[in-house]
Design an enzyme around this catalytic site. Structure first.
Site, PDB file in Angstrom:
ATOM      1  CB  THR A 163      -0.952  -0.010   1.203  1.00 54.23           C
ATOM      2  OG1 THR A 163      -1.865  -1.112   1.082  1.00 54.23           O
ATOM      3  CG2 THR A 163      -1.758   1.278   1.276  1.00 54.23           C
ATOM      4  CG  ASN A 171      -7.286  -8.445  -4.089  1.00 60.31           C
ATOM      5  OD1 ASN A 171      -7.316  -7.831  -5.160  1.00 60.31           O
ATOM      6  ND2 ASN A 171      -8.022  -8.094  -3.053  1.00 60.31           N
ATOM      7  CB  SER A 188       3.178  -7.441  -0.111  1.00 68.63           C
ATOM      8  OG  SER A 188       2.922  -7.337   1.268  1.00 68.63           O
ATOM      9  CB  ALA A 189       7.396  -9.834   3.006  1.00 66.75           C
ATOM     10  CG  HIS A 190       1.380  -9.872   4.269  1.00 66.27           C
ATOM     11  ND1 HIS A 190       0.080 -10.310   4.359  1.00 66.27           N
ATOM     12  CD2 HIS A 190       1.330  -8.691   3.627  1.00 66.27           C
ATOM     13  CE1 HIS A 190      -0.723  -9.416   3.799  1.00 66.27           C
ATOM     14  NE2 HIS A 190       0.014  -8.426   3.348  1.00 66.27           N
ATOM     15  CB  THR A 249      15.493   3.523  11.435  1.00 68.03           C
ATOM     16  OG1 THR A 249      15.970   4.760  11.960  1.00 68.03           O
ATOM     17  CG2 THR A 249      16.427   2.398  11.844  1.00 68.03           C
ATOM     18  CB  CYS A 253      -8.285  -4.148   2.172  1.00 68.02           C
ATOM     19  SG  CYS A 253      -9.010  -4.401   0.535  1.00 68.02           S
TER      20      CYS A 253
END
Length: 358
Positions: A74, A155, A203-205, A241, A328
Protein backbone atom coordinates in the site's frame (compact mmCIF):
# COMPACT_ATOMS: atom_id res chain seq x y z
CA UNK A 1 -8.45 -25.73 21.35
CA UNK A 2 -8.11 -27.10 17.83
CA UNK A 3 -7.22 -24.50 15.20
CA UNK A 4 -9.56 -24.05 12.22
CA UNK A 5 -8.34 -25.20 8.81
CA UNK A 6 -6.71 -22.16 7.20
CA UNK A 7 -7.85 -21.35 3.65
CA UNK A 8 -7.36 -17.58 3.46
CA UNK A 9 -3.91 -17.40 1.86
CA UNK A 10 -4.83 -14.41 -0.33
CA UNK A 11 -5.33 -12.36 2.85
CA UNK A 12 -1.99 -13.45 4.26
CA UNK A 13 0.18 -16.54 4.28
CA UNK A 14 1.44 -18.18 7.45
CA UNK A 15 5.06 -17.20 7.98
CA UNK A 16 7.50 -19.95 7.07
CA UNK A 17 9.24 -21.34 10.21
CA UNK A 18 12.60 -20.96 8.47
CA UNK A 19 11.84 -17.26 7.99
CA UNK A 20 10.86 -16.93 11.66
CA UNK A 21 14.15 -18.52 12.68
CA UNK A 22 16.18 -16.07 10.60
CA UNK A 23 14.24 -13.02 11.82
CA UNK A 24 14.76 -14.07 15.45
CA UNK A 25 18.47 -14.49 14.86
CA UNK A 26 18.81 -11.05 13.27
CA UNK A 27 16.80 -9.41 16.05
CA UNK A 28 18.98 -11.02 18.70
CA UNK A 29 22.44 -10.58 17.20
CA UNK A 30 22.40 -8.07 14.31
CA UNK A 31 20.69 -5.17 16.04
CA UNK A 32 22.77 -2.38 14.49
CA UNK A 33 21.27 0.48 12.50
CA UNK A 34 21.93 -0.21 8.82
CA UNK A 35 22.73 3.48 8.29
CA UNK A 36 25.41 3.52 11.02
CA UNK A 37 28.23 2.19 8.88
CA UNK A 38 31.06 3.63 11.02
CA UNK A 39 31.18 0.41 13.05
CA UNK A 40 30.78 -3.33 12.64
CA UNK A 41 27.22 -3.47 14.03
CA UNK A 42 25.89 -1.08 11.42
CA UNK A 43 28.01 -2.66 8.69
CA UNK A 44 26.59 -6.10 9.45
CA UNK A 45 23.04 -4.76 9.37
CA UNK A 46 23.71 -2.96 6.08
CA UNK A 47 25.13 -6.17 4.60
CA UNK A 48 21.96 -8.05 5.59
CA UNK A 49 19.81 -5.41 3.89
CA UNK A 50 21.86 -5.50 0.68
CA UNK A 51 21.83 -9.30 0.60
CA UNK A 52 18.04 -9.29 0.94
CA UNK A 53 17.74 -6.60 -1.73
CA UNK A 54 19.63 -8.80 -4.19
CA UNK A 55 17.51 -11.86 -3.39
CA UNK A 56 14.26 -9.92 -3.90
CA UNK A 57 15.65 -8.62 -7.19
CA UNK A 58 16.68 -12.10 -8.30
CA UNK A 59 13.21 -13.54 -7.67
CA UNK A 60 11.65 -10.85 -9.86
CA UNK A 61 14.32 -10.47 -12.53
CA UNK A 62 15.36 -6.97 -11.49
CA UNK A 63 18.73 -5.38 -10.76
CA UNK A 64 19.58 -4.74 -7.11
CA UNK A 65 19.71 -0.94 -7.39
CA UNK A 66 16.02 -0.74 -8.28
CA UNK A 67 14.60 -2.42 -5.17
CA UNK A 68 13.28 0.08 -2.59
CA UNK A 69 12.01 -1.37 0.67
CA UNK A 70 8.70 -0.03 2.01
CA UNK A 71 6.32 -0.93 4.82
CA UNK A 72 4.24 -2.90 2.33
CA UNK A 73 2.42 -2.77 -0.99
CA UNK A 74 0.00 0.00 0.00
CA UNK A 75 2.77 2.45 0.83
CA UNK A 76 4.61 1.64 -2.40
CA UNK A 77 1.45 2.18 -4.44
CA UNK A 78 0.86 5.53 -2.73
CA UNK A 79 4.44 6.63 -3.44
CA UNK A 80 4.11 5.94 -7.18
CA UNK A 81 0.66 7.47 -7.70
CA UNK A 82 1.56 10.51 -5.61
CA UNK A 83 4.68 10.98 -7.74
CA UNK A 84 2.80 10.72 -11.04
CA UNK A 85 0.04 13.13 -9.99
CA UNK A 86 2.18 15.76 -8.28
CA UNK A 87 4.94 15.80 -10.91
CA UNK A 88 2.61 17.10 -13.64
CA UNK A 89 3.00 20.69 -14.77
CA UNK A 90 0.77 23.16 -12.82
CA UNK A 91 -1.96 23.33 -15.45
CA UNK A 92 -1.84 19.62 -16.37
CA UNK A 93 -4.35 17.24 -14.80
CA UNK A 94 -3.10 13.68 -14.54
CA UNK A 95 -5.01 10.88 -16.31
CA UNK A 96 -4.71 7.35 -14.93
CA UNK A 97 -5.94 4.20 -16.67
CA UNK A 98 -6.73 1.36 -14.30
CA UNK A 99 -8.68 -1.85 -13.97
CA UNK A 100 -11.96 -1.59 -12.05
CA UNK A 101 -10.86 -4.83 -10.36
CA UNK A 102 -7.66 -3.35 -8.89
CA UNK A 103 -6.97 -3.66 -5.18
CA UNK A 104 -8.44 -0.92 -2.99
CA UNK A 105 -4.91 0.39 -2.40
CA UNK A 106 -4.83 1.47 -6.05
CA UNK A 107 -8.46 2.50 -6.52
CA UNK A 108 -8.86 4.45 -3.29
CA UNK A 109 -5.52 6.22 -3.75
CA UNK A 110 -6.58 7.25 -7.25
CA UNK A 111 -9.95 8.44 -5.95
CA UNK A 112 -8.20 10.54 -3.29
CA UNK A 113 -6.23 12.36 -5.98
CA UNK A 114 -9.38 12.63 -8.07
CA UNK A 115 -10.88 14.67 -5.22
CA UNK A 116 -7.78 16.67 -4.28
CA UNK A 117 -6.16 17.24 -7.71
CA UNK A 118 -8.93 16.57 -10.21
CA UNK A 119 -7.13 13.45 -11.47
CA UNK A 120 -9.07 11.80 -14.29
CA UNK A 121 -9.67 8.08 -13.83
CA UNK A 122 -10.14 6.01 -16.99
CA UNK A 123 -11.32 2.47 -16.31
CA UNK A 124 -10.18 -0.33 -18.60
CA UNK A 125 -13.04 -2.61 -19.65
CA UNK A 126 -13.26 -6.13 -18.25
CA UNK A 127 -15.67 -8.91 -19.23
CA UNK A 128 -17.93 -11.06 -17.07
CA UNK A 129 -14.96 -13.22 -16.07
CA UNK A 130 -12.88 -10.20 -15.12
CA UNK A 131 -10.61 -10.55 -18.15
CA UNK A 132 -8.90 -7.40 -19.37
CA UNK A 133 -9.95 -5.92 -22.74
CA UNK A 134 -6.66 -5.06 -24.47
CA UNK A 135 -8.47 -3.01 -27.12
CA UNK A 136 -9.94 -0.85 -24.36
CA UNK A 137 -6.47 -0.37 -22.88
CA UNK A 138 -4.95 0.48 -26.25
CA UNK A 139 -7.68 3.06 -26.90
CA UNK A 140 -7.11 4.76 -23.55
CA UNK A 141 -3.33 4.82 -23.97
CA UNK A 142 -3.65 6.18 -27.50
CA UNK A 143 -5.64 9.07 -26.07
CA UNK A 144 -2.83 9.94 -23.68
CA UNK A 145 -2.70 8.79 -20.08
CA UNK A 146 0.03 9.49 -17.53
CA UNK A 147 -0.03 6.10 -15.79
CA UNK A 148 -1.45 2.63 -16.41
CA UNK A 149 -2.30 0.45 -13.37
CA UNK A 150 -2.85 -3.25 -14.07
CA UNK A 151 -2.32 -5.83 -11.35
CA UNK A 152 -0.48 -9.09 -12.10
CA UNK A 153 -3.13 -11.19 -10.36
CA UNK A 154 -6.40 -10.38 -8.66
CA UNK A 155 -6.71 -10.78 -4.90
CA UNK A 156 -10.35 -11.94 -5.00
CA UNK A 157 -11.16 -13.92 -8.14
CA UNK A 158 -7.53 -14.88 -8.75
CA UNK A 159 -7.29 -13.83 -12.41
CA UNK A 160 -3.77 -13.70 -13.82
CA UNK A 161 -3.56 -10.69 -16.14
CA UNK A 162 -1.51 -10.50 -19.38
CA UNK A 163 1.04 -8.03 -18.06
CA UNK A 164 3.45 -8.77 -20.91
CA UNK A 165 0.87 -7.49 -23.43
CA UNK A 166 0.01 -4.55 -21.17
CA UNK A 167 3.70 -3.64 -20.92
CA UNK A 168 4.03 -3.75 -24.72
CA UNK A 169 1.11 -1.34 -25.15
CA UNK A 170 2.62 1.01 -22.57
CA UNK A 171 6.13 0.86 -24.01
CA UNK A 172 4.89 1.72 -27.50
CA UNK A 173 3.56 5.05 -26.21
CA UNK A 174 6.16 5.63 -23.44
CA UNK A 175 3.42 5.45 -20.79
CA UNK A 176 4.53 4.51 -17.26
CA UNK A 177 3.16 1.14 -16.12
CA UNK A 178 2.47 0.37 -12.43
CA UNK A 179 1.92 -3.33 -11.73
CA UNK A 180 0.74 -4.49 -8.31
CA UNK A 181 2.23 -7.99 -8.10
CA UNK A 182 1.40 -8.54 -4.43
CA UNK A 183 -0.66 -11.66 -5.12
CA UNK A 184 1.45 -12.93 -8.03
CA UNK A 185 5.05 -12.64 -6.89
CA UNK A 186 6.44 -15.96 -5.74
CA UNK A 187 3.51 -17.80 -7.34
CA UNK A 188 4.07 -17.16 -11.06
CA UNK A 189 7.20 -16.22 -13.01
CA UNK A 190 7.73 -12.45 -13.25
CA UNK A 191 10.75 -10.91 -14.96
CA UNK A 192 10.88 -7.17 -14.41
CA UNK A 193 13.61 -6.51 -16.98
CA UNK A 194 12.09 -8.60 -19.76
CA UNK A 195 8.57 -7.27 -19.26
CA UNK A 196 9.60 -3.63 -19.26
CA UNK A 197 7.44 -2.66 -16.28
CA UNK A 198 8.22 0.77 -14.79
CA UNK A 199 6.96 0.17 -11.24
CA UNK A 200 6.46 -3.27 -9.67
CA UNK A 201 4.93 -3.74 -6.21
CA UNK A 202 5.53 -6.77 -3.96
CA UNK A 203 4.67 -7.69 -0.37
CA UNK A 204 6.38 -10.20 1.92
CA UNK A 205 3.34 -11.45 3.80
CA UNK A 206 1.80 -12.92 0.62
CA UNK A 207 4.80 -15.24 0.16
CA UNK A 208 5.25 -16.73 3.65
CA UNK A 209 7.25 -13.74 4.92
CA UNK A 210 6.60 -11.18 7.67
CA UNK A 211 3.93 -8.48 7.62
CA UNK A 212 4.87 -4.82 7.43
CA UNK A 213 7.52 -5.10 4.73
CA UNK A 214 7.31 -4.87 0.95
CA UNK A 215 9.15 -3.36 -1.96
CA UNK A 216 8.82 -0.97 -4.85
CA UNK A 217 10.90 -2.00 -7.85
CA UNK A 218 11.48 0.75 -10.37
CA UNK A 219 13.72 1.64 -13.27
CA UNK A 220 16.67 3.94 -12.63
CA UNK A 221 15.11 6.66 -14.77
CA UNK A 222 11.72 6.21 -13.09
CA UNK A 223 12.64 6.52 -9.40
CA UNK A 224 9.74 8.45 -7.79
CA UNK A 225 10.06 11.42 -5.48
CA UNK A 226 9.63 10.96 -1.74
CA UNK A 227 6.28 11.48 -0.02
CA UNK A 228 8.01 12.16 3.31
CA UNK A 229 11.08 14.06 4.45
CA UNK A 230 13.76 12.76 6.76
CA UNK A 231 16.88 10.71 6.18
CA UNK A 232 18.39 9.65 2.88
CA UNK A 233 17.49 5.96 3.08
CA UNK A 234 16.23 3.91 0.12
CA UNK A 235 17.30 6.22 -2.74
CA UNK A 236 15.77 9.20 -0.89
CA UNK A 237 12.34 7.69 -1.65
CA UNK A 238 11.50 6.18 1.72
CA UNK A 239 13.27 7.93 4.62
CA UNK A 240 13.42 6.24 8.02
CA UNK A 241 15.41 3.63 9.90
CA UNK A 242 15.32 0.35 8.03
CA UNK A 243 13.50 -2.60 9.58
CA UNK A 244 16.44 -4.97 9.25
CA UNK A 245 14.82 -8.12 10.74
CA UNK A 246 11.74 -7.79 8.50
CA UNK A 247 13.91 -7.09 5.44
CA UNK A 248 16.00 -10.17 6.24
CA UNK A 249 12.80 -12.22 6.54
CA UNK A 250 11.54 -10.83 3.24
CA UNK A 251 14.77 -11.84 1.55
CA UNK A 252 14.61 -15.34 3.02
CA UNK A 253 11.00 -15.76 1.91
CA UNK A 254 12.01 -14.76 -1.63
CA UNK A 255 14.97 -17.16 -1.57
CA UNK A 256 12.70 -20.03 -0.57
CA UNK A 257 10.18 -19.10 -3.27
CA UNK A 258 12.92 -19.30 -5.88
CA UNK A 259 13.73 -22.81 -4.73
CA UNK A 260 10.22 -24.15 -4.12
CA UNK A 261 7.70 -22.12 -6.13
CA UNK A 262 7.32 -24.38 -9.15
CA UNK A 263 6.76 -27.60 -7.21
CA UNK A 264 4.60 -25.91 -4.57
CA UNK A 265 2.26 -24.27 -7.07
CA UNK A 266 1.68 -27.55 -8.92
CA UNK A 267 0.75 -29.24 -5.65
CA UNK A 268 -1.47 -26.32 -4.60
CA UNK A 269 -3.29 -26.37 -7.96
CA UNK A 270 -3.92 -30.11 -7.60
CA UNK A 271 -5.44 -29.56 -4.14
CA UNK A 272 -7.56 -26.67 -5.44
CA UNK A 273 -8.87 -28.73 -8.34
CA UNK A 274 -9.74 -31.63 -6.03
CA UNK A 275 -11.60 -29.32 -3.65
CA UNK A 276 -13.40 -27.68 -6.57
CA UNK A 277 -14.64 -31.05 -7.84
CA UNK A 278 -15.88 -32.04 -4.39
CA UNK A 279 -17.76 -28.76 -3.97
CA UNK A 280 -19.33 -28.96 -7.42
CA UNK A 281 -20.49 -32.50 -6.70
CA UNK A 282 -21.84 -31.65 -3.26
CA UNK A 283 -23.29 -28.13 -3.41
CA UNK A 284 -26.30 -27.30 -5.55
CA UNK A 285 -26.29 -23.94 -7.31
CA UNK A 286 -22.54 -23.46 -6.91
CA UNK A 287 -20.80 -21.43 -9.63
CA UNK A 288 -17.17 -20.38 -10.20
CA UNK A 289 -16.24 -16.71 -10.52
CA UNK A 290 -13.37 -15.30 -12.55
CA UNK A 291 -11.22 -16.73 -15.31
CA UNK A 292 -10.88 -20.43 -14.52
CA UNK A 293 -8.24 -20.91 -17.26
CA UNK A 294 -5.90 -18.14 -16.09
CA UNK A 295 -5.95 -17.94 -12.30
CA UNK A 296 -3.65 -18.40 -9.37
CA UNK A 297 -3.06 -22.00 -8.37
CA UNK A 298 -4.57 -21.54 -4.93
CA UNK A 299 -7.64 -19.52 -5.91
CA UNK A 300 -11.19 -20.83 -5.71
CA UNK A 301 -13.84 -18.11 -5.79
CA UNK A 302 -17.40 -19.44 -5.74
CA UNK A 303 -20.97 -18.28 -5.34
CA UNK A 304 -23.83 -20.29 -3.90
CA UNK A 305 -27.36 -19.18 -4.67
CA UNK A 306 -29.70 -18.68 -1.73
CA UNK A 307 -26.84 -19.06 0.75
CA UNK A 308 -25.82 -15.61 2.09
CA UNK A 309 -22.08 -15.65 2.70
CA UNK A 310 -22.34 -13.99 6.12
CA UNK A 311 -24.57 -16.84 7.30
CA UNK A 312 -22.16 -19.42 5.91
CA UNK A 313 -19.13 -17.73 7.49
CA UNK A 314 -20.81 -17.46 10.90
CA UNK A 315 -21.54 -21.21 10.91
CA UNK A 316 -18.10 -22.43 9.83
CA UNK A 317 -15.63 -19.86 11.17
CA UNK A 318 -14.65 -22.02 14.16
CA UNK A 319 -13.64 -24.90 11.92
CA UNK A 320 -12.71 -23.33 8.59
CA UNK A 321 -11.01 -19.99 7.80
CA UNK A 322 -12.28 -18.62 4.48
CA UNK A 323 -13.51 -15.14 3.61
CA UNK A 324 -16.27 -13.21 1.90
CA UNK A 325 -13.77 -11.19 -0.11
CA UNK A 326 -10.72 -8.96 0.14
CA UNK A 327 -9.28 -8.71 3.64
CA UNK A 328 -8.99 -4.92 3.29
CA UNK A 329 -12.79 -4.81 3.06
CA UNK A 330 -13.53 -7.41 5.73
CA UNK A 331 -16.34 -6.26 8.00
CA UNK A 332 -17.44 -3.52 5.58
CA UNK A 333 -21.08 -3.95 4.66
CA UNK A 334 -20.89 -3.20 0.96
CA UNK A 335 -20.64 -5.42 -2.12
CA UNK A 336 -17.24 -6.33 -3.53
CA UNK A 337 -16.20 -3.77 -6.16
CA UNK A 338 -14.49 -6.60 -8.05
CA UNK A 339 -17.67 -8.66 -8.34
CA UNK A 340 -19.68 -5.56 -9.24
CA UNK A 341 -17.14 -4.71 -11.94
CA UNK A 342 -17.63 -8.08 -13.65
CA UNK A 343 -21.40 -7.65 -13.52
CA UNK A 344 -22.18 -10.46 -11.10
CA UNK A 345 -25.87 -10.40 -10.04
CA UNK A 346 -26.49 -9.28 -6.47
CA UNK A 347 -27.79 -12.74 -5.55
CA UNK A 348 -24.42 -14.26 -6.53
CA UNK A 349 -22.42 -11.48 -4.88
CA UNK A 350 -24.29 -12.10 -1.61
CA UNK A 351 -23.45 -15.79 -1.85
CA UNK A 352 -19.80 -15.39 -2.82
CA UNK A 353 -16.91 -16.97 -0.93
CA UNK A 354 -13.16 -16.66 -1.45
CA UNK A 355 -11.25 -19.84 -0.72
CA UNK A 356 -7.48 -19.57 -1.12
CA UNK A 357 -5.00 -22.37 -0.58
CA UNK A 358 -1.26 -22.47 0.03
Amino acid sequence: MQQPIYMDYHATTPIDPRVVELIASVMATDYGNASSVDHIFGQRAAAIVESARKIVADLLGASRAKVIFTSGATEAINIVINHIVTSQSPRKIARIALLPTEHAAVIETCRRFQKSHGTELCFIRVDEQGRLDLNSLSHLVANSVDLVCVMAANNEIGNIYPISEVASVCKASHTPFLCDASQAAGKIEINFEELGIDFLIVSAHKIYGPKGIGALICRRNSVPSAMFTGGRQECDVRPGTLNVPAIAGFGEACRLRQLEMVDDELEIAAKRNHLQRLLQQSVRGLSLNGDSKHRLAGNLHVSVENAPNDAVISRIQHSLAISRGASCSSGIERPSHVLEAIGLPSSQIEGSLRISLG
